[in-house]
Design an enzyme around this catalytic site. Structure first.
Site, mmCIF file in Angstrom:
data_model
loop_
_atom_site.group_PDB
_atom_site.id
_atom_site.type_symbol
_atom_site.label_atom_id
_atom_site.label_comp_id
_atom_site.label_asym_id
_atom_site.label_seq_id
_atom_site.Cartn_x
_atom_site.Cartn_y
_atom_site.Cartn_z
ATOM 1 C CE1 TYR A 1 -5.648 -4.676 5.900
ATOM 2 C CE2 TYR A 1 -3.709 -4.400 5.174
ATOM 3 C CZ TYR A 1 -4.949 -4.794 5.017
ATOM 4 O OH TYR A 1 -5.371 -4.991 3.736
ATOM 5 C CG ASP B 1 -5.353 -0.249 -1.942
ATOM 6 O OD1 ASP B 1 -5.727 -1.182 -1.576
ATOM 7 O OD2 ASP B 1 -4.849 0.877 -0.975
ATOM 8 N NE ARG C 1 -4.118 -0.724 1.669
ATOM 9 C CZ ARG C 1 -5.323 -0.912 2.423
ATOM 10 N NH1 ARG C 1 -5.262 -1.499 3.571
ATOM 11 N NH2 ARG C 1 -6.375 -0.279 1.981
ATOM 12 C CB SER D 1 -8.179 1.674 -0.985
ATOM 13 O OG SER D 1 -7.365 1.780 -0.010
ATOM 14 C CD GLN E 1 -2.275 6.778 -3.166
ATOM 15 O OE1 GLN E 1 -2.310 7.599 -4.155
ATOM 16 N NE2 GLN E 1 -2.157 7.139 -2.025
#
Length: 376
Positions: A226, A128, A120, A131, A125
């Site tokens: 996380y 991802d 990440r 997300s 991005q």
């Protein structure tokens, strides 16, 4: 090179590729085969795929002849029997929770790229998937709670009297949590937020939430966004803070997960006993055990007038946009493993390395190996 898209397993409404992404792959000299009806539950008909340049094929032909199989999940049957040895697959395989399945994939010499293990980082991005799907889940969690809740969300002042706004508690301020905060605030609720990472306080406050601080959290800066394991002393302080807030909460949205481990139980049975009748909990961590003591995955539990909804698949309730976002993430990743219309992964690339779980008959992802101590 042929890229194949199969129907997903029962209950999955999303599809790995949408027509607009098919069109872009075809422009890159990739042949795309799609199983008939693969996009039907996401409202992408076969005709839309053929217009984009795909060919509709039976599943058997795709399995046997496609060089790259694209999907979301994998069933044990696919790994053991359906997919021929030596194939390359890209999807969301949750390898940190399915180490045994990854071992079987390695034994069959499958090359697996799991997009949920992509680092990440800023560069990654656009790929991802966690997300993009969590954003939808956080949004839908609040809408589901509002639909289930027996009172208004916003404050109302009427001739018959005033209605106080709902009090929402969000546990975990990752992507799903932040979207839950924003959605609950738009609906007029008062929002409190708990997270073990002090760094997210500013984001929470910018969305209009009140951040609940607990001193002494373990450093989570290297955990890829996380939660991490905390000390027993911190857990005691955390439990006291959450207990105070949950007793006043009307709605609780829980999102906390730790990669490769059961979800932390943040809402104990004793806390549930203190909640007011009519309160609603939506637990997005249900698939890994849940953040409450009574969560059951894909089920709704009633306890002393409190409704506990275990649902870790809310993204699939918005299959059109969820599929579009996933397909875009997947397309961006494919740019790293396809060259001039051919499958040519650069295994020196950190993103490709992070996503590759099995290769050449072995489990190669270090995180998965560390969890399962897998040896082929």
């Amino acid at each position: 090179m042929i890229a194949g898209v199969l129907k997903e397993k029962t209950g999955e409404t999303r599809v790995a590729l949408v027509p607009e992404i098919v069109k872009q792959l075809v422009r890159q000299s990739v042949t795309v085969w799609v199983e008939a009806g693969a996009g039907a539950q996401a409202f992408y008909p076969d005709e839309a795929y053929t217009e984009a340049g795909a060919v509709i094929k039976p599943a058997a032909d795709i399995l046997q002849q496609a060089d790259l199989l694209l999907g979301l999940g994998l069933s044990d049957h696919h790994i053991r029997e359906a997919i021929p040895e030596g194939k390359t697959l890209a999807g969301i395989f949750q390898p940190l929770y399915n180490t045994g399945l990854m071992q079987k994939a390695a034994t069959r010499r499958l090359t697996l790229f799991s997009l949920d293990t992509i680092p990440r980082t800023t560069r990654a991005q656009s790929m991802d998937v966690l997300s993009s799907q969590a954003n939808i889940a956080g949004y839908k969690a609040v809408l589901l709670a509002a639909y289930t809740y027996s009172r208004y969300f916003p404050m109302f002042m009427t001739a018959a009297g005033s209605i106080a706004p709902a009090k929402v508690l969000v546990l975990g301020a990752g992507v799903a949590g932040l979207q839950a905060i924003a959605t609950a605030r738009r609906l007029g609720a008062v929002v409190e937020v708990f997270d073990t990472r002090p760094a997210v306080k500013e984001e929470v406050m910018s969305l209009g939430g009140r951040f609940i601080e607990v001193e002494g959290a373990a450093d989570a800066s290297q955990a890829g966004g996380y939660a991490v394991e905390q000390t027993e002393a911190y857990k005691r302080r955390q439990e006291e803070k959450i207990a105070d807030s949950i007793a006043k909460a009307d709605i609780v949205i829980t999102t906390a997960q730790i990669p490769g481990k059961p979800a932390p139980v943040l809402v104990t049975r004793a806390m549930l006993e203190r909640m007011r009748p009519g309160a609603v909990i939506v637990d997005l961590a249900a698939a890994t055990g849940g953040n409450t003591a009574l969560t059951q995955d894909s089920s709704t539990v009633q306890h002393n007038g409190v409704t506990i909804i275990g649902n870790s698949a809310l993204a699939a309730t918005m299959p059109v946009d969820a599929s579009k976002l996933y397909a875009r993430n997947l397309f961006n990743f494919l740019q790293l493993i396809i060259r001039e219309g051919q499958l040519a992964p650069d295994f020196e690339d950190d993103i490709v390395q992070g996503a590759c779980i099995t290769r050449n008959g072995a489990v190669v992802n270090e995180r998965v190996k560390a969890l399962g101590s897998l040896v082929v």
